[in-house]
Each structure stands twice: as C-alpha cells, then as structure tokens.
Enzyme design. Structure first.
Site, PDB file in Angstrom:
ATOM      1  N   ARG A   1       0.896  -2.613   6.927  1.00 60.48           N
ATOM      2  CA  ARG A   1       1.383  -3.318   5.745  1.00 60.48           C
ATOM      3  C   ARG A   1       1.406  -4.805   6.060  1.00 60.48           C
ATOM      4  NH1 ARG A   1       7.080  -0.765   6.197  1.00 60.48           N
ATOM      5  NH2 ARG A   1       6.407  -1.123   8.321  1.00 60.48           N
TER       6      ARG A   1
ATOM      7  N   LYS B   1      -6.571  -2.211  -6.060  1.00 63.34           N
ATOM      8  CA  LYS B   1      -8.015  -1.967  -5.943  1.00 63.34           C
ATOM      9  C   LYS B   1      -8.310  -0.552  -5.431  1.00 63.34           C
ATOM     10  CE  LYS B   1      -9.161  -3.587  -1.288  1.00 63.34           C
ATOM     11  NZ  LYS B   1      -9.418  -2.280  -0.706  1.00 63.34           N
TER      12      LYS B   1
ATOM     13  N   ASP C   1     -16.219 -13.987  12.605  1.00 60.44           N
ATOM     14  CA  ASP C   1     -16.075 -14.243  11.172  1.00 60.44           C
ATOM     15  C   ASP C   1     -17.159 -15.233  10.771  1.00 60.44           C
ATOM     16  OD1 ASP C   1     -13.397 -13.658   9.195  1.00 60.44           O
ATOM     17  OD2 ASP C   1     -14.890 -15.104   8.481  1.00 60.44           O
TER      18      ASP C   1
ATOM     19  N   GLY D   1      11.403  -1.790  -9.714  1.00 57.33           N
ATOM     20  CA  GLY D   1      11.301  -3.228  -9.955  1.00 57.33           C
ATOM     21  C   GLY D   1      10.099  -3.557 -10.801  1.00 57.33           C
TER      22      GLY D   1
ATOM     23  N   ASN E   1      -2.705   5.592  -0.154  1.00 57.81           N
ATOM     24  CA  ASN E   1      -2.326   4.461  -1.015  1.00 57.81           C
ATOM     25  C   ASN E   1      -2.028   4.924  -2.441  1.00 57.81           C
ATOM     26  OD1 ASN E   1      -2.346   2.569   0.957  1.00 57.81           O
ATOM     27  ND2 ASN E   1      -4.150   1.457   0.260  1.00 57.81           N
TER      28      ASN E   1
ATOM     29  N   CYS F   1      -4.348  -4.338  -1.967  1.00 55.05           N
ATOM     30  CA  CYS F   1      -4.867  -2.982  -1.723  1.00 55.05           C
ATOM     31  C   CYS F   1      -4.498  -1.920  -2.748  1.00 55.05           C
ATOM     32  CB  CYS F   1      -4.495  -2.543  -0.323  1.00 55.05           C
ATOM     33  SG  CYS F   1      -5.497  -3.429   0.883  1.00 55.05           S
TER      34      CYS F   1
ATOM     35  N   PHE G   1       9.880   3.837  -0.383  1.00 50.53           N
ATOM     36  CA  PHE G   1       9.029   3.580  -1.560  1.00 50.53           C
ATOM     37  C   PHE G   1       9.646   4.108  -2.849  1.00 50.53           C
ATOM     38  CE2 PHE G   1       5.025   1.429  -0.608  1.00 50.53           C
ATOM     39  CZ  PHE G   1       5.322   1.102   0.695  1.00 50.53           C
TER      40      PHE G   1
ATOM     41  N   ARG H   1      -2.842 -12.145  -3.677  1.00 48.41           N
ATOM     42  CA  ARG H   1      -3.836 -11.317  -4.371  1.00 48.41           C
ATOM     43  C   ARG H   1      -3.150 -10.274  -5.254  1.00 48.41           C
ATOM     44  NH1 ARG H   1      -7.861  -9.829   0.583  1.00 48.41           N
ATOM     45  NH2 ARG H   1      -5.909  -9.921   1.739  1.00 48.41           N
TER      46      ARG H   1
ATOM     47  N   VAL I   1      -6.488  -7.501   8.263  1.00 46.62           N
ATOM     48  CA  VAL I   1      -6.710  -6.316   9.094  1.00 46.62           C
ATOM     49  C   VAL I   1      -7.470  -6.660  10.381  1.00 46.62           C
ATOM     50  CG1 VAL I   1      -8.028  -4.152   9.188  1.00 46.62           C
ATOM     51  CG2 VAL I   1      -6.532  -4.624   7.263  1.00 46.62           C
TER      52      VAL I   1
HETATM   53  N1  LIG Z   1      -4.750  -6.413   3.782  1.00 43.86           N
HETATM   54  C1  LIG Z   1      -4.216  -5.272   4.180  1.00 43.86           C
HETATM   55  O1  LIG Z   1      -2.992  -5.173   4.350  1.00 43.86           O
HETATM   56  C2  LIG Z   1      -5.053  -4.066   4.428  1.00 43.86           C
HETATM   57  C3  LIG Z   1      -6.418  -4.065   4.155  1.00 43.86           C
HETATM   58  N2  LIG Z   1      -7.177  -2.942   4.374  1.00 43.86           N
HETATM   59  C4  LIG Z   1      -8.612  -2.979   4.141  1.00 43.86           C
HETATM   60  O2  LIG Z   1      -9.218  -3.743   5.197  1.00 43.86           O
HETATM   61  C5  LIG Z   1     -10.332  -4.487   4.704  1.00 43.86           C
HETATM   62  C6  LIG Z   1     -10.142  -5.959   4.998  1.00 43.86           C
HETATM   63  O3  LIG Z   1      -9.039  -6.420   4.246  1.00 43.86           O
HETATM   64  P1  LIG Z   1      -8.350  -7.837   4.536  1.00 43.86           P
HETATM   65  O4  LIG Z   1      -8.182  -7.997   6.010  1.00 43.86           O
HETATM   66  O5  LIG Z   1      -7.178  -7.930   3.660  1.00 43.86           O
HETATM   67  O6  LIG Z   1      -9.515  -8.816   4.030  1.00 43.86           O
HETATM   68  P2  LIG Z   1      -9.574 -10.402   4.090  1.00 43.86           P
HETATM   69  O7  LIG Z   1     -10.244 -10.825   2.849  1.00 43.86           O
HETATM   70  O8  LIG Z   1      -8.235 -10.949   4.443  1.00 43.86           O
HETATM   71  O9  LIG Z   1     -10.543 -10.701   5.333  1.00 43.86           O
HETATM   72  C7  LIG Z   1     -11.896 -10.412   5.361  1.00 43.86           C
HETATM   73  C8  LIG Z   1     -12.567 -11.339   6.365  1.00 43.86           C
HETATM   74  O10 LIG Z   1     -13.926 -10.962   6.508  1.00 43.86           O
HETATM   75  C9  LIG Z   1     -14.709 -12.142   6.652  1.00 43.86           C
HETATM   76  N3  LIG Z   1     -16.118 -11.832   6.335  1.00 43.86           N
HETATM   77  C10 LIG Z   1     -16.665 -11.541   5.133  1.00 43.86           C
HETATM   78  N4  LIG Z   1     -17.985 -11.320   5.265  1.00 43.86           N
HETATM   79  C11 LIG Z   1     -18.273 -11.455   6.591  1.00 43.86           C
HETATM   80  C12 LIG Z   1     -19.480 -11.354   7.352  1.00 43.86           C
HETATM   81  N5  LIG Z   1     -20.645 -11.052   6.780  1.00 43.86           N
HETATM   82  N6  LIG Z   1     -19.400 -11.568   8.679  1.00 43.86           N
HETATM   83  C13 LIG Z   1     -18.227 -11.881   9.269  1.00 43.86           C
HETATM   84  N7  LIG Z   1     -17.067 -11.994   8.605  1.00 43.86           N
HETATM   85  C14 LIG Z   1     -17.084 -11.784   7.272  1.00 43.86           C
HETATM   86  C15 LIG Z   1     -14.043 -13.119   5.691  1.00 43.86           C
HETATM   87  O11 LIG Z   1     -14.384 -14.461   5.993  1.00 43.86           O
HETATM   88  C16 LIG Z   1     -12.565 -12.808   5.935  1.00 43.86           C
HETATM   89  O12 LIG Z   1     -12.043 -13.615   6.970  1.00 43.86           O
HETATM   90  C17 LIG Z   1     -10.425  -4.141   3.210  1.00 43.86           C
HETATM   91  O13 LIG Z   1     -11.334  -3.100   3.040  1.00 43.86           O
HETATM   92  C18 LIG Z   1      -9.019  -3.681   2.860  1.00 43.86           C
HETATM   93  O14 LIG Z   1      -9.015  -2.776   1.788  1.00 43.86           O
HETATM   94  C19 LIG Z   1      -6.629  -1.790   4.888  1.00 43.86           C
HETATM   95  C20 LIG Z   1      -5.303  -1.734   5.190  1.00 43.86           C
HETATM   96  C21 LIG Z   1      -4.410  -2.868   5.015  1.00 43.86           C
HETATM   97  O1  LIG Z   2      -4.156  -0.493   2.286  1.00 44.61           O
HETATM   98  C1  LIG Z   2      -3.420  -1.433   2.403  1.00 44.61           C
HETATM   99  O2  LIG Z   2      -3.735  -2.604   2.273  1.00 44.61           O
HETATM  100  C2  LIG Z   2      -1.965  -1.252   2.701  1.00 44.61           C
HETATM  101  O3  LIG Z   2      -1.293  -1.174   1.418  1.00 44.61           O
HETATM  102  C3  LIG Z   2       0.112  -1.045   1.521  1.00 44.61           C
HETATM  103  O4  LIG Z   2       0.665  -2.157   2.222  1.00 44.61           O
HETATM  104  P1  LIG Z   2       0.953  -3.572   1.517  1.00 44.61           P
HETATM  105  O5  LIG Z   2       0.152  -3.691   0.274  1.00 44.61           O
HETATM  106  O6  LIG Z   2       0.808  -4.598   2.562  1.00 44.61           O
HETATM  107  O7  LIG Z   2       2.500  -3.571   1.129  1.00 44.61           O
HETATM  108  P2  LIG Z   2       3.577  -2.469   0.676  1.00 44.61           P
HETATM  109  O8  LIG Z   2       4.786  -2.682   1.462  1.00 44.61           O
HETATM  110  O9  LIG Z   2       3.022  -1.112   0.655  1.00 44.61           O
HETATM  111  O10 LIG Z   2       3.868  -2.922  -0.823  1.00 44.61           O
HETATM  112  C4  LIG Z   2       2.870  -2.834  -1.827  1.00 44.61           C
HETATM  113  C5  LIG Z   2       3.459  -3.193  -3.172  1.00 44.61           C
HETATM  114  O11 LIG Z   2       4.376  -2.191  -3.609  1.00 44.61           O
HETATM  115  C6  LIG Z   2       5.608  -2.779  -3.964  1.00 44.61           C
HETATM  116  N1  LIG Z   2       6.701  -1.820  -3.660  1.00 44.61           N
HETATM  117  C7  LIG Z   2       6.785  -1.235  -2.451  1.00 44.61           C
HETATM  118  C8  LIG Z   2       7.766  -0.308  -2.175  1.00 44.61           C
HETATM  119  C9  LIG Z   2       8.692   0.037  -3.164  1.00 44.61           C
HETATM  120  O12 LIG Z   2       9.606   0.877  -2.978  1.00 44.61           O
HETATM  121  N2  LIG Z   2       8.596  -0.566  -4.372  1.00 44.61           N
HETATM  122  C10 LIG Z   2       7.620  -1.485  -4.651  1.00 44.61           C
HETATM  123  O13 LIG Z   2       7.546  -2.004  -5.787  1.00 44.61           O
HETATM  124  C11 LIG Z   2       5.695  -4.053  -3.142  1.00 44.61           C
HETATM  125  O14 LIG Z   2       6.562  -4.984  -3.748  1.00 44.61           O
HETATM  126  C12 LIG Z   2       4.252  -4.507  -3.159  1.00 44.61           C
HETATM  127  O15 LIG Z   2       3.962  -5.221  -4.331  1.00 44.61           O
HETATM  128  C13 LIG Z   2       0.452   0.221   2.306  1.00 44.61           C
HETATM  129  O16 LIG Z   2       1.873   0.326   2.460  1.00 44.61           O
HETATM  130  C14 LIG Z   2      -0.213   0.192   3.683  1.00 44.61           C
HETATM  131  O17 LIG Z   2       0.036   1.417   4.353  1.00 44.61           O
HETATM  132  C15 LIG Z   2      -1.713   0.014   3.500  1.00 44.61           C
HETATM  133  O18 LIG Z   2      -2.362  -0.097   4.747  1.00 44.61           O
END
Ligand SMILES: NC(=O)C1=CN([C@@H]2O[C@H](COP(=O)(O)OP(=O)(O)OC[C@H]3O[C@@H](n4cnc5c(N)ncnc54)[C@H](O)[C@@H]3O)[C@@H](O)[C@H]2O)C=CC1
Ligand SMILES: O=C(O)[C@H]1O[C@H](OP(=O)(O)OP(=O)(O)OC[C@H]2O[C@@H](n3ccc(=O)[nH]c3=O)[C@H](O)[C@@H]2O)[C@H](O)[C@@H](O)[C@@H]1O
Length: 453
Positions: free
Chosen positions: A164, A285, A30, A275, A230, A282, A271, A349, A11
C-alpha cells in the site's frame, strides 16, 4: 542474487530498495532521466515513509544503483522485474504499452544466459504468455538486425505486488503472502530463493511469526489473484459506504456498526472505514480492468458494476451534506483538509478530492485546500480550481465550511477553536469519520460525518 528492476515508481523503487536491503545486488532502470538523476543524488522522487533513508544506505553499501541503461540491467542480472505503470484506457481496460515496450527491449538485450522475467506490474490475465511472446519478438528483431544467432533461455513469472502507498516499505518487509505464478519449477525456485529473507521474516517486524505463506500458482491464477484482491477490498469499502448511507437515514452510527460486524472473524475489521470512498492509482483502474476482462468474455460483473457506482456517488456525498447544511454553495468559500487519496503519500492519482473540487466549482463555490504534502511540495499536481494554502489557519480564513478529505494524523492535533474563530461559519464535514465529534462540537463546530449524523 543479481536483480534488475525496470520502472522506479511506487512499486519498482520500493521493490528495488528492499531487495537490495535483504542482500541482493540491484540495478534500478528508469527511462525518465530526471528521476534517475535525482535518485543517483540520493533523493527519492516519491514520498514514502522510510524509503529515502533505506535507499541511501543501500547505495552507500554498493548494492543499489540507478541507470537509464536497460541493456546494462539486463546483461548484468539473472532476475528482471517489470514494474512500469499500467494505467486505465478510456474504455476501462489496462494500458499495457509500457509493459510491452520494456518486454521488447528486454528481448533485444538478452543473451544465452538463463533469465527469469517477472511481471510485477498489475497486468491483465493472460499477460504472462503475452510478455513471453513480446520478449521473443524483440529478440528475433534484434537477431535480424545484427545477423547474430542467439539461443535465448528465459521464463516469465507473475509476482503481483500487494504493498500500500504510505506503508510500502513496511508492507514489503512484512507481507501477508507472496504469490508466484509460473510454469517452470526452476524459475519459481529462483524466485523463492530471492525472497527467502522475507519468507523467513529475517527483516520484518514479526520474527516470531510462522514463515510468510508462498502461494505457487499458474500464471493466469497469479494475475487473477491481484485483481480479485483489489476488487474484494474495493467491494468491502463500497459495502460499508452503502451501510453508512442507510445509517444516515435511520439514525445509526456506521463506526459502531463497523466495529460490531468487524469483530466477526469471518468479516474482519479492516477496510470498513466509511467515508468518501476509494481512490488512488490502483483500485479504480484495477476494478475497471477486471470488469473489462469479464466483458471480453461476455460476462456482466453485476457486483463490481455496483461497487463502482456506489463509489462514484460516495465521492460527492460530502458536497450533498454541505448543500443540506448551507443550502446554497454559490459564492461560498469551502476549505479542504487534505487532497491526496490517502495519508502518507503524495499521490493524487484518481483522488476523491479531484471530484469534490470539480463539483464545488460547478456549484459556484470557491475552493481552498491545505494538504501536508501538496502544500509543501510547490508542485501543482495537475490541480485546478483550487487555491492551495500553506497552513491550516490560512485555509480556515473566511471559510463557510471545511471538508476533511484525507485523514492525515496531524489533523487530529489542529487547534479547532482557533480555526473556528477564523471562519465565516464553523461547519465541518468529516469525509473520513476521522475527527473527534465531541471535541469539534466543543470547539464550536457544527460537525457532520458520513453515516454518523
Ligand atoms: N502504486 C501502488 O501502490 C501499486 C502499484 N501496483 C502496480 O505496479 C505497477 C507500477 O505502478 P506504480 O509504481 O504506481 O507506477 P509509477 O507510474 O509510479 O511508476 C512507473 C515508472 O516506470 C517508468 N517507466 C515507464 N516506461 C518505462 C520504460 N520503458 N523503461 C523504464 N522505465 C519506464 C516511469 O518513468 C515510472 O518511473 C502498476 O502496474 C500498478 O498497477 C501494484 C501494487 C501497488
Ligand atoms: O494495487 C495497489 O496499488 C494497492 O492498492 C491498495 O493500496 P493503496 O491504493 O495504496 O491504498 P489503500 O490503503 O488500500 O486505500 C485505497 C483507497 O481506499 C480508501 N479506503 C481504504 C480503507 C477503508 O476502510 N476505507 C477507505 O475508504 C482509502 O482512503 C484510499 O482512497 C491495496 O490496499 C494494496 O494491497 C494494493 O497493492
């Protein structure tokens, strides 16, 4: 505008790069020195289509820089994004320790200038006020240490992220909506200004559409919107998986059923892919965290509990199908096509593949896998109990069955007759209903999908 993004994961890095691309001056912070070194050298630490190119272009234009120095980011920016991880704790609640550490450090570095502190991380409802408290505590501790009296001036805004993985850059430039939660109109106005190029669709792929809707709410509602979105999407998937399991029993085809119900605009076609269920960093959790929050208030989330339960069963449905087909799995060799929780990402993850590997191992099968990203990366991704192969042909060698776990586009182009000829038994379980059943059958495979047998 001058922006600091703290945390450069899926993100934070995408947000930082995209904000730089729409013209802002962005400092990405970071605390992982290796990551920062890599990004300074123009390399993205994550696989995300289009991200590296955009990152390098904006570094070259001097709009984007990377540092481990949070103080620099705070001092030189007016908008501070918190985008660190919020993984699940054992009890399902959200682990907010990284958010807390960042909020405290921000407090230590604040001066008199007005700042907007943005919760981009997905955080439990009520975290906006909590972050305000931690920032204030951090600042007070710093004042005590230095003896300096500083009148800090900041607001906290909730700006949940909906991107996503695998299409993160596209999603950032083409959002369905932008949610801004806060109490102070000045902070919300600054956030709207920040996003104006996106709102007016100056960078997206649909410039003729009306402006992106901006949903302005209070802090708690914005935080709840993220969890509810979500949880709803996870519910939709568990629902269609339950329908698929009934289809299997009555002899209907879930793909046709999904098409038939999805055309009802009240339901929608997205969606509804049945499967092996939902995984990733995300959905699991966030659904758990929402269940946990409700529990804190004495409320039992009957629907969400069932959504999780269906998903747990669904992850292993392909192993059950394999047992029905091969009877005994002990001593059999099973090949997994794909490992990541979805295509176009390197993220492992909470991937369903992890449960499938564990279950197959438990039943005495040898497990091999080929994944377009994991096989090339040379990184273990914490995987055990599985032999990673570098080509689909090597995967097929001596296999008693293949399971399609992740719907990578390149799997559509595989030479299935050649794969079948290398296998002990040409059985394929399509865990994503992704492959062409007729083509597979013509290639000599016994094909089984989920809800379409
Ligand atoms: N991964 C996704 O597709 C999405 C994630 N989110 C939310 O966004 C947040 C971040 O998720 P991700 O990007 O997946 O996490 P991530 O685990 O990929 O990245 C987190 C980053 O924060 C850094 N970090 C940790 N502690 C720190 C500190 N004290 N100072 C500076 N950097 C620090 C880590 O080294 C890492 O690079 C979570 O709350 C998640 O739920 C929301 C929407 C989509
Ligand atoms: O909070 C988040 O991290 C993100 O979580 C999801 O995004 P993401 O996890 O990257 O991927 P998705 O495309 O949503 O798929 C999630 C899971 O559902 C599964 N899925 C998705 C769609 C579907 O029709 N069937 C299905 O089994 C995918 O295979 C995957 O394992 C949401 O789509 C994002 O809007 C949100 O920001």
């Amino acid at each position: 505008m001058r922006v600091c993004v703290i945390g450069t994961g899926y993100v934070g890095l995408v947000t930082g790069v995209c904000l730089a691309h729409i013209g802002h001056q962005v400092i990405c912070v970071d605390n992982n020195e290796e990551k920062v070194k890599l990004m300074r050298a123009g390399q993205s630490p994550i696989y995300e289509p289009g991200l590296s190119e955009l990152m390098v272009a904006n570094m070259d234009s001097d709009r984007l820089l990377f540092t481990t120095d949070l103080g620099k980011g705070v001092r030189e920016s007016e908008i501070l994004f918190i985008a660190v991880g919020t993984p699940a704790l054992e009890d399902g609640s959200s682990d907010t320790r990284y958010v807390e550490a960042v909020a405290r450090s921000i407090g230590e570095h604040l001066d008199e200038k007005y700042r907007v502190i943005v919760n981009k991380s997905t955080v439990p409802i009520g975290s906006g006020d909590w972050v305000r408290m931690i920032v204030t505590e951090g600042n007070e501790a710093h004042q005590q240490q230095t003896g300096q009296a500083i009148a800090v001036n900041f607001d906290v805004v909730s700006n949940p992220e909906f991107l996503r993985e695998g299409s993160a850059v596209y999603d950032t430039f083409n959002p369905d909506r932008i949610v801004l939660g806060g109490n102070n109109p000045q902070a919300l106005a600054l956030m709207r200004e920040l996003y104006t190029p996106l709102i007016e669709r100056r960078v997206g792929e649909n410039p003729d559409l009306p402006p992106v809707p901006v949903v302005m709410t209070d802090l708690s509602s914005a935080e709840m919107i993220k969890y509810a979105a979500n949880a709803f999407l996870a519910t939709k998937i568990s629902f269609i998986n339950e329908v698929a399991n009934i289809c299997d029993r009555v002899g209907a085809d879930v793909s046709q059923v999904a098409q038939g119900i999805g055309l009802d605009s009240r339901i929608g076609s997205k969606f509804l892919n049945a499967g092996i269920g939902w995984g990733g960093s995300c959905f699991p959790k966030d659904v758990s965290a929402l269940i946990h929050t409700a529990k804190d208030y004495g409320y039992t989330t009957s629907i969400l509990n069932a959504v999780v339960e269906v998903n747990q069963v669904q992850r292993l449905i392909v192993v059950e199908k394999l047992q029905q087909e091969l009877k005994i799995l002990k001593g059999k060799v099973i090949g997994l096509l794909g490992l990541t929780f979805k295509p176009d990402t390197d993220d492992m993850r909470d991937a369903p593949a992890l449960n499938i590997i564990q279950q197959l191992n438990r039943l005495g099968a040898k497990v091999k896998a080929y994944d377009p990203i994991v096989s090339q990366s040379g990184v273990s991704h914490g995987l055990s109990g599985v032999q990673i192969e570098s080509t689909p042909a090597m995967l097929a060698d001596q296999c008693d069955a293949l399971i399609l776990v992740t719907e990578w586009q390149e799997f559509l182009k595989l030479d299935f007759p050649a794969l079948a000829s290398r296998m002990h038994q040409a059985v394929i379980i399509d865990g994503r209903n992704f492959l062409d059943k007729a083509k597979l059958q013509q290639s000599g495979f016994r094909y089984l999908g989920v809800g379409r047998s």
